[in-house]
Structure formats: C-alpha cells, structure tokens
Design a protein around this motif. Structure first.
Motif, PDB file in Angstrom:
ATOM      1  N   THR A  48      -4.536  10.300  -2.426  1.00  0.00           N
ATOM      2  CA  THR A  48      -4.981   8.924  -2.624  1.00  0.00           C
ATOM      3  C   THR A  48      -4.069   7.959  -1.889  1.00  0.00           C
ATOM      4  O   THR A  48      -2.905   8.267  -1.590  1.00  0.00           O
ATOM      5  CB  THR A  48      -4.991   8.537  -4.118  1.00  0.00           C
ATOM      6  OG1 THR A  48      -3.642   8.511  -4.608  1.00  0.00           O
ATOM      7  CG2 THR A  48      -5.832   9.504  -4.931  1.00  0.00           C
ATOM      8  N   ALA A  49      -4.632   6.787  -1.603  1.00  0.00           N
ATOM      9  CA  ALA A  49      -3.854   5.632  -1.165  1.00  0.00           C
ATOM     10  C   ALA A  49      -4.121   4.535  -2.182  1.00  0.00           C
ATOM     11  O   ALA A  49      -5.259   4.357  -2.629  1.00  0.00           O
ATOM     12  CB  ALA A  49      -4.273   5.188   0.231  1.00  0.00           C
ATOM     13  N   ALA A 108       0.007   8.851   6.145  1.00  0.00           N
ATOM     14  CA  ALA A 108       0.413   7.583   6.745  1.00  0.00           C
ATOM     15  C   ALA A 108      -0.543   6.493   6.313  1.00  0.00           C
ATOM     16  O   ALA A 108      -1.731   6.732   6.121  1.00  0.00           O
ATOM     17  CB  ALA A 108       0.442   7.689   8.278  1.00  0.00           C
ATOM     18  N   VAL A 109      -0.008   5.292   6.129  1.00  0.00           N
ATOM     19  CA  VAL A 109      -0.810   4.140   5.734  1.00  0.00           C
ATOM     20  C   VAL A 109      -0.169   2.902   6.334  1.00  0.00           C
ATOM     21  O   VAL A 109       1.061   2.776   6.357  1.00  0.00           O
ATOM     22  CB  VAL A 109      -0.907   4.035   4.197  1.00  0.00           C
ATOM     23  CG1 VAL A 109       0.464   3.868   3.567  1.00  0.00           C
ATOM     24  CG2 VAL A 109      -1.837   2.920   3.764  1.00  0.00           C
ATOM     25  N   GLU A 110      -0.976   2.005   6.871  1.00  0.00           N
ATOM     26  CA  GLU A 110      -0.422   0.797   7.492  1.00  0.00           C
ATOM     27  C   GLU A 110      -1.468  -0.306   7.531  1.00  0.00           C
ATOM     28  O   GLU A 110      -2.615  -0.077   7.939  1.00  0.00           O
ATOM     29  CB  GLU A 110       0.070   1.096   8.918  1.00  0.00           C
ATOM     30  CG  GLU A 110       0.722  -0.094   9.602  1.00  0.00           C
ATOM     31  CD  GLU A 110       1.291   0.258  10.965  1.00  0.00           C
ATOM     32  OE1 GLU A 110       1.227  -0.597  11.872  1.00  0.00           O
ATOM     33  OE2 GLU A 110       1.793   1.385  11.126  1.00  0.00           O
ATOM     34  N   PHE A 111      -1.074  -1.514   7.096  1.00  0.00           N
ATOM     35  CA  PHE A 111      -1.957  -2.664   7.179  1.00  0.00           C
ATOM     36  C   PHE A 111      -2.097  -3.101   8.631  1.00  0.00           C
ATOM     37  O   PHE A 111      -1.154  -3.016   9.426  1.00  0.00           O
ATOM     38  CB  PHE A 111      -1.407  -3.826   6.345  1.00  0.00           C
ATOM     39  CG  PHE A 111      -1.656  -3.684   4.874  1.00  0.00           C
ATOM     40  CD1 PHE A 111      -2.902  -3.984   4.333  1.00  0.00           C
ATOM     41  CD2 PHE A 111      -0.650  -3.261   4.019  1.00  0.00           C
ATOM     42  CE1 PHE A 111      -3.135  -3.851   2.976  1.00  0.00           C
ATOM     43  CE2 PHE A 111      -0.869  -3.126   2.658  1.00  0.00           C
ATOM     44  CZ  PHE A 111      -2.123  -3.423   2.136  1.00  0.00           C
ATOM     45  N   ALA A 168       0.848  -1.194   0.000  1.00  0.00           N
ATOM     46  CA  ALA A 168       0.000   0.000   0.000  1.00  0.00           C
ATOM     47  C   ALA A 168       0.883   1.243   0.000  1.00  0.00           C
ATOM     48  O   ALA A 168       1.961   1.238   0.594  1.00  0.00           O
ATOM     49  CB  ALA A 168      -0.920   0.014   1.214  1.00  0.00           C
ATOM     50  N   SER A 169       0.427   2.279  -0.677  1.00  0.00           N
ATOM     51  CA  SER A 169       1.184   3.527  -0.736  1.00  0.00           C
ATOM     52  C   SER A 169       0.263   4.706  -0.470  1.00  0.00           C
ATOM     53  O   SER A 169      -0.921   4.678  -0.800  1.00  0.00           O
ATOM     54  CB  SER A 169       1.863   3.686  -2.101  1.00  0.00           C
ATOM     55  OG  SER A 169       0.911   3.705  -3.148  1.00  0.00           O
ATOM     56  N   ALA A 170       0.826   5.747   0.133  1.00  0.00           N
ATOM     57  CA  ALA A 170       0.083   6.970   0.431  1.00  0.00           C
ATOM     58  C   ALA A 170       0.800   8.140  -0.213  1.00  0.00           C
ATOM     59  O   ALA A 170       2.028   8.164  -0.299  1.00  0.00           O
ATOM     60  CB  ALA A 170      -0.020   7.182   1.939  1.00  0.00           C
TER      61      ALA A 170
END
Length: 431
Positions: free
Chosen positions: A83-84, A132-135, A76-78
């Motif tokens: 957008t993500a 920020a993005v995190e699974f 995943a990218s931010a």
C-alpha cells in the motif's frame, strides 16, 4: 569544511528513507520498524527533535515523500504491505472533528507537539511491494506517482490524482503502465545481470505482514527463469522514480525497475498512453542503440561491464540550463551523472512520431566501492550527494570547466584525515 551532526537511535530498526520538507525545517524518517517519525529543527540551538511518530504500516516502510506546502502539510508513504498512504498534519482540535472520517495516526511526542498526523487515503492497487513514491511538481496539481515492484511481473508505474483536495480522501488512478513493457528502442537492449545482495530485514512482523515481506524477498521473478545464478530475486533489483522539475516539458518522469540496469524517461500525457522518450543505458550495447533513443557510455570493445540494478535516481532542478542532469546510483557502486538534451524545436519528432531526446554520461564515479542506496541534488542542481553501503555520504560538484569532481565525504566516524581530504577536494573544485 563540511559541518555534520549525529542523531542517535533514530529508529528501532534499519532506517530506509529520509526526506526533508520544502523549507528544510522538518524531515521525515521511515524504517523497517513500520514507523514514521517527523523531526523539527530548533533554529536557535540547531538541535533536531522528534515532533511526531506513529506506526504507519503493517510491514517495513520503503519511502516517504512530502507534497508542496501550497497543498498543506501532506506526506505520502510506501510500504512492503503493498500500500501507499496519504497523511496530513492537523491540530488536535481539527483531528477531533475529523476523527469520524479519518484514522488518527499519532500521539503527541515527548516534546509536547500540538499536532497529529491523520491517515487520509490508502492506495491499494499494487500487486507487490511499493518501493518508491513521490509527489509531482506542484504546477501539475496534487498528483502522486508510485512504483510497484513484485517478484513476478508487476513493475507498474501508477499515477494518482487527488480529486478532493479539501479532504484528500479521493484519489483517482489516472495512469497505470508496466515500465518493462514500454517500447525503448527499435532494437532490443542487451541482457543485464545483477549481483545477489539480499535485503536485510529484521523488523518484528507477524501474521500476514511477515508473509508479505518473506514472499517479496524470497521468490524469484518468473520472467527471468531462463537466467541462472545472479539477479533472480526482488532483493537484487532496484525500483526508483524521479519527476522532471521543469514545467515546460510536461509531465515527464524517470523510472527504473527490476534488474535491467537502465532508467526510462517516460512522458505522461492526458491524451495518449505513456511513452518512453529515452532509455539511459550505461552499457556499450546501449551506446550502439543511441540512434534508437537509447544512450550509453563509451567504453572499449573488451571492457563490457555487467549492468547492475539501478537503485536510485534523481532529476536535478534545471535552473536555466538548456539540458537536464539526471543522477543514478547502482548496485555496482557507480554514481553516474547523465546529461540529457530534449529535442530541438526544428527536430521535435522522429520517424515514429516521438520526440528525439539524447543523453550522454557526464560523470561516472565508483568511489563507494559498494552498492549506492541514494542520490540527491541540492536546490540548484549544482551539488550531488550520494550514500552507499560503505557508510559514507559523498558530495560531487562540477568545476568551471564542467568536469565533475569529488567535493568531500561524510562518515559517521569522521577522522582528521577525512577532514584534510575534504578540504583538499573543496579547494580542487574551487580551482
């Protein structure tokens, strides 16, 4: 002694994030140049080389995150383009079959890779730059959290859940909450001011992309109009998230937004709206609110530090501990380690119906003497690394007596004195 290696010319512009996969044999990098690169390790030679690279967004990329391998090779990218995106690695044969359904993201790198990354989904709910993005931990399923930050009033934490794991095409927005509006205590916390350190961006952008980044970095926050001078720009703030790694406590996430200088521990529940379990506030005022589920540092009456934006947070793996360790890094150059204790079984609810979590500062370091950009734990949660604007990565480890001390530092330009200091620190920690 710490062994290091240097990879030259990783990107064409400032590197914004590095993320290792589950096995530590690949890592992803992103940059202001709008590209993502996947690096693989040759275990026989110990050399890292580019496996894939592609232009992933229309503006600077702020963060990348790997999903657990049980779901496949997913990234995943931010980005500053609001957008993500979800990417999946496929072979050329599979990518050809799916070309009608997904965008082919990369061409083979010079190393002769037999894979390519395909864009599976684009999440467009953000009204500002996605910082920020995190699974989520794999036991909660294929869920994604991202934190949107705008120069106005967004500051929204959004939780997405994948409804079609076979294609990764359908993601449902299961939760959306304004982090700043969540109740934090029975009394309001003190005001916070952040030092103005504008974000440097020199990526080549054109059209709408350039305007998005310019708007995000130059406008002021409308909610802070009454506060002049410092900390009125998005570039002065910090937006970060980190999931609790332990399944027992449910879906709990640490989130920081804006220039408040605090971190909120938020519980996500399918049966009710997200709630704040605890607020980590290092200021003396925050300490005075400890009874209201706000934790702070003990300092003198006249020693009231200015709270700076928290730019990074990392929740340590528990590994059997009866408490949690959460590390934060701020624009004031401080690396703080918080000892967070969940509610006892015989004291699970307070008067307001929420669980009583408490916290205290186990360690507070200012060795970086400049803004801290990243903190990260090792796999057992026993060693913390931090990176700052001083150009060094510093390691921290607890002694047998539970006292946290420096375990060495790494710089691009390593000297003999640095090597000697690292050996001395390592010996001190061992003692």
């Amino acid at each position: 002694m710490i062994q290091t290696g240097l990879i030259q010319n990783v990107h064409d512009d400032l590197l914004t994030d590095v993320s290792y996969d589950f096995y530590g044999l690949h890592f992803a990098t992103c940059s202001l140049d709008q590209k993502i690169k996947i690096w693989s390790l040759d275990e026989s030679t110990g050399i890292w080389s580019v496996e894939d690279e592609w232009k992933a967004h229309d503006a600077a990329i702020s963060k990348v995150s790997w999903a657990h391998p049980e779901f496949g090779t997913i990234l995943a990218s931010a980005s500053f383009d609001r957008t993500a995106k979800i990417w999946e690695q496929t072979t050329y044969a599979a990518a050809t079959e799916l070309q009608s359904n997904a965008f082919s993201a990369s061409q083979p790198a010079s190393g002769g890779s037999s894979s390519r990354w395909s864009e599976r989904a684009t999440l467009v709910d953000a009204r500002g730059t996605v910082r920020a993005v995190e699974f989520a931990p794999h036991h909660f399923g294929l869920k994604l959290a991202n934190l949107q930050a705008t120069i106005s009033t967004d500051n929204h934490l959004r939780i997405y859940e994948c409804l079609e794991q076979s294609s990764l095409a359908t993601w449902q927005l299961s939760e959306e909450v304004d982090v700043t509006s969540l109740p934090i205590a029975s009394q309001p916390s003190s005001h916070s001011v952040a030092l103005g350190t504008p974000t440097h961006t020199s990526a080549t952008l054109d059209g709408a992309s350039a305007s998005l980044v310019a708007q995000a970095l130059q406008q002021t926050q409308s909610s802070l109009q009454g506060r002049g001078g410092l900390g009125n720009r998005e570039a002065d703030g910090g937006w970060c998230i980190s999931w609790c790694k332990e399944r027992y406590w449910g879906e709990v996430i640490a989130a920081g937004s804006g220039i408040s200088g605090t971190i909120k521990i938020v519980q996500i529940s399918p049966s009710r709206r997200p709630t704040t379990l605890l607020t980590l506030d290092p200021t003396p005022t925050g300490k005075s609110l400890a009874e209201g589920n706000t934790a702070g540092a003990v300092q003198g009456e006249n020693d009231a530090p200015t709270p700076y934006a928290v730019t990074t947070v990392a929740w340590a793996p528990s590994c059997g501990r009866s408490y949690h360790l959460i590390a934060t890094g701020s624009r004031d150059g401080h690396v703080r380690i918080w000892k967070v204790k969940p509610a006892e079984e015989n004291d699970m609810e307070d008067d307001s119906g929420g669980t009583k979590w408490t916290a205290s500062i186990a360690a507070d370091f200012d060795n970086h003497k400049s803004a801290v950009g990243r903190v990260e734990w090792n796999i057992t949660g026993t060693v913390l690394s931090s990176a700052g604007n001083d150009g060094r990565v510093r390691l921290w480890k607890a002694t047998i007596g539970g006292v946290w001390r420096s375990a060495g530092s790494i710089g691009v330009e390593q000297t003999d004195d640095d090597d000697a200091n690292m050996d001395e620190n390592a010996a001190a920690v061992a003692d």
